[in-house]
Scaffold this motif. Structure first.
Motif, PDB file in Angstrom:
ATOM      1  N   ARG A 236     -32.025 -54.472   3.319  1.00 16.86           N
ATOM      2  CA  ARG A 236     -31.309 -55.630   3.882  1.00 16.86           C
ATOM      3  C   ARG A 236     -30.603 -56.418   2.780  1.00 16.86           C
ATOM      4  N   SER A 237     -31.272 -56.563   1.640  1.00  9.17           N
ATOM      5  CA  SER A 237     -30.670 -57.277   0.509  1.00  9.17           C
ATOM      6  C   SER A 237     -29.434 -56.558  -0.009  1.00  9.17           C
ATOM      7  N   LEU A 238     -29.522 -55.238  -0.158  1.00  9.30           N
ATOM      8  CA  LEU A 238     -28.353 -54.475  -0.603  1.00  9.30           C
ATOM      9  C   LEU A 238     -27.200 -54.630   0.381  1.00  9.30           C
ATOM     10  N   ALA A 239     -27.506 -54.585   1.674  1.00 18.40           N
ATOM     11  CA  ALA A 239     -26.462 -54.742   2.687  1.00 18.40           C
ATOM     12  C   ALA A 239     -25.804 -56.113   2.585  1.00 18.40           C
ATOM     13  N   ASN A 240     -26.614 -57.146   2.334  1.00 20.02           N
ATOM     14  CA  ASN A 240     -26.060 -58.490   2.164  1.00 20.02           C
ATOM     15  C   ASN A 240     -25.154 -58.566   0.941  1.00 20.02           C
ATOM     16  N   MET A 241     -25.630 -58.017  -0.173  1.00 15.29           N
ATOM     17  CA  MET A 241     -24.871 -58.120  -1.415  1.00 15.29           C
ATOM     18  C   MET A 241     -23.571 -57.324  -1.361  1.00 15.29           C
ATOM     19  N   LYS A 242     -23.561 -56.236  -0.610  1.00 16.23           N
ATOM     20  CA  LYS A 242     -22.340 -55.431  -0.494  1.00 16.23           C
ATOM     21  C   LYS A 242     -21.200 -56.211   0.146  1.00 16.23           C
ATOM     22  N   LYS A 243     -21.512 -57.295   0.838  1.00 16.99           N
ATOM     23  CA  LYS A 243     -20.477 -58.089   1.502  1.00 16.99           C
ATOM     24  C   LYS A 243     -19.698 -58.961   0.526  1.00 16.99           C
ATOM     25  N   MET A 244     -20.273 -59.209  -0.681  1.00 15.79           N
ATOM     26  CA  MET A 244     -19.574 -60.104  -1.609  1.00 15.79           C
ATOM     27  C   MET A 244     -19.649 -59.686  -3.070  1.00 15.79           C
ATOM     28  N   LEU A 245     -20.496 -58.720  -3.400  1.00 18.89           N
ATOM     29  CA  LEU A 245     -20.644 -58.287  -4.790  1.00 18.89           C
ATOM     30  C   LEU A 245     -20.367 -56.794  -4.901  1.00 18.89           C
ATOM     31  N   ILE A 246     -20.285 -56.302  -6.127  1.00 16.75           N
ATOM     32  CA  ILE A 246     -20.103 -54.866  -6.357  1.00 16.75           C
ATOM     33  C   ILE A 246     -21.477 -54.206  -6.391  1.00 16.75           C
ATOM     34  N   VAL A 247     -21.678 -53.236  -5.516  1.00 14.56           N
ATOM     35  CA  VAL A 247     -22.910 -52.461  -5.461  1.00 14.56           C
ATOM     36  C   VAL A 247     -22.525 -50.994  -5.596  1.00 14.56           C
ATOM     37  N   MET A 248     -23.060 -50.322  -6.611  1.00 12.09           N
ATOM     38  CA  MET A 248     -22.716 -48.910  -6.805  1.00 12.09           C
ATOM     39  C   MET A 248     -23.852 -48.158  -7.474  1.00 12.09           C
ATOM     40  N   LYS A 249     -23.803 -46.843  -7.405  1.00 15.55           N
ATOM     41  CA  LYS A 249     -24.817 -45.982  -7.999  1.00 15.55           C
ATOM     42  C   LYS A 249     -24.767 -46.071  -9.528  1.00 15.55           C
ATOM     43  N   SER A 250     -25.924 -45.842 -10.146  1.00 14.49           N
ATOM     44  CA  SER A 250     -25.999 -45.906 -11.605  1.00 14.49           C
ATOM     45  C   SER A 250     -25.080 -44.886 -12.265  1.00 14.49           C
ATOM     46  N   GLU A 251     -24.942 -43.715 -11.669  1.00 16.47           N
ATOM     47  CA  GLU A 251     -24.079 -42.687 -12.238  1.00 16.47           C
ATOM     48  C   GLU A 251     -22.620 -43.158 -12.301  1.00 16.47           C
ATOM     49  N   GLU A 252     -22.182 -43.890 -11.279  1.00 18.43           N
ATOM     50  CA  GLU A 252     -20.815 -44.420 -11.281  1.00 18.43           C
ATOM     51  C   GLU A 252     -20.636 -45.441 -12.399  1.00 18.43           C
ATOM     52  N   ILE A 253     -21.629 -46.294 -12.574  1.00 25.76           N
ATOM     53  CA  ILE A 253     -21.567 -47.304 -13.630  1.00 25.76           C
ATOM     54  C   ILE A 253     -21.478 -46.632 -14.992  1.00 25.76           C
ATOM     55  N   ILE A 254     -22.319 -45.644 -15.223  1.00 30.97           N
ATOM     56  CA  ILE A 254     -22.313 -44.916 -16.501  1.00 30.97           C
ATOM     57  C   ILE A 254     -20.959 -44.253 -16.731  1.00 30.97           C
ATOM     58  N   ASN A 255     -20.389 -43.673 -15.686  1.00 32.08           N
ATOM     59  CA  ASN A 255     -19.077 -43.026 -15.817  1.00 32.08           C
ATOM     60  C   ASN A 255     -18.005 -44.023 -16.220  1.00 32.08           C
ATOM     61  N   TYR A 256     -18.024 -45.206 -15.628  1.00 29.23           N
ATOM     62  CA  TYR A 256     -17.042 -46.230 -16.014  1.00 29.23           C
ATOM     63  C   TYR A 256     -17.255 -46.695 -17.443  1.00 29.23           C
ATOM     64  N   TRP A 257     -18.514 -46.877 -17.845  1.00 31.39           N
ATOM     65  CA  TRP A 257     -18.784 -47.245 -19.234  1.00 31.39           C
ATOM     66  C   TRP A 257     -18.234 -46.199 -20.190  1.00 31.39           C
ATOM     67  N   GLU A 258     -18.471 -44.937 -19.879  1.00 26.70           N
ATOM     68  CA  GLU A 258     -18.018 -43.862 -20.753  1.00 26.70           C
ATOM     69  C   GLU A 258     -16.491 -43.786 -20.815  1.00 26.70           C
ATOM     70  N   LYS A 259     -15.843 -44.000 -19.683  1.00 24.97           N
ATOM     71  CA  LYS A 259     -14.373 -43.943 -19.632  1.00 24.97           C
ATOM     72  C   LYS A 259     -13.713 -45.050 -20.435  1.00 24.97           C
ATOM     73  N   THR A 260     -14.407 -46.187 -20.536  1.00 20.94           N
ATOM     74  CA  THR A 260     -13.779 -47.356 -21.147  1.00 20.94           C
ATOM     75  C   THR A 260     -14.320 -47.685 -22.542  1.00 20.94           C
ATOM     76  N   LYS A 261     -15.202 -46.839 -23.088  1.00 19.21           N
ATOM     77  CA  LYS A 261     -15.729 -47.131 -24.415  1.00 19.21           C
ATOM     78  C   LYS A 261     -14.592 -47.133 -25.444  1.00 19.21           C
ATOM     79  N   GLY A 262     -14.658 -48.084 -26.338  1.00 16.45           N
ATOM     80  CA  GLY A 262     -13.628 -48.217 -27.357  1.00 16.45           C
ATOM     81  C   GLY A 262     -12.489 -49.127 -26.966  1.00 16.45           C
TER      82      GLY A 262
END
Length: 199
Positions: free
Chosen positions: A172-198
């Motif tokens: 229920r908390s995740l569903a609430n937060m998805k309405k106003m915040l960014i909620v994503m899988k850890s793998e997606e976060i890691i991929n963005y970090w790797e793409k933008t390093k430097g």
């Protein structure tokens, strides 16, 4: 704070921090998805370490009995819960050992911003994006993420690296937060970090 036009700008390691909320032995023992949670969390921590992204760990640290919040004690008693986990110090220890340059914040509330110097540190360091992990999703993770948003930071919830002893409340908390915040899988976060390093 700069304007953002893409996730790539949002996830630059240079302006990110990883928050590991209350991953203490007592809480980890009670969550519904321990193995999956710990695996996802460790992947995020390892990625953050490799990219020199600051990591902040929080620890529930009870106040001396005389100085504990009367409101908190009253509500906990109504819910049949205790303000303390008992006298075994191991229960309060972190389930993941921080490395030398990582910061542990001892706190007494369900927000990383209340009663700590966390906001001062991240503003001093130019950090704007906060990736939240930990326990419990519906309590300290959500309240800290909402506080971050209201203070002008960009909170990101690592969906598979947050958990709770109550699966229904977690979802229920995740569903609430998805309405106003960014909620994503850890793998997606890691991929963005790797793409933008430097950057």
């Amino acid at each position: 704070m700069s304007e953002y036009n893409s996730y790539e700008e949002l996830f630059k390691p240079s302006n990110s921090a990883l928050i590991v909320w209350d991953v203490q032995n007592m809480l980890v023992q009670g969550i519904f998805n321990k193995e999956q949670f710990m695996n996802s969390l460790n992947n995020l921590i390892n990625s953050a370490r490799s990219l020199n992204i600051p990591i902040f760990y929080t620890k529930i640290t009870p106040l001396p009995e005389r100085f504990e919040s009367p409101v908190r004690k009253f509500l906990l008693s109504r819910w049949g819960r205790k303000a303390s986990w008992g006298n075994d110090p191991n229960l309060y220890e972190l389930a993941i050992k921080p490395e030398k340059n990582e910061i542990v914040i001892n706190k007494n509330t369900a927000s990383i911003f209340v009663g700590t110097n966390f906001e001062l540190m991240i503003r001093n360091a130019g950090i704007t994006t906060l990736v939240f992990t930990g326990i419990a999703t519906e309590i300290g993770v959500e309240s800290s993420a909402r506080d971050a948003f209201n203070l002008g930071f960009l909170p990101v919830i690592a969906e598979d690296a947050v958990s709770s002893s109550d699966k229904e409340s977690h979802e229920r908390s995740l569903a609430n937060m998805k309405k106003m915040l960014i909620v994503m899988k850890s793998e997606e976060i890691i991929n963005y970090w790797e793409k933008t390093k430097g950057l």
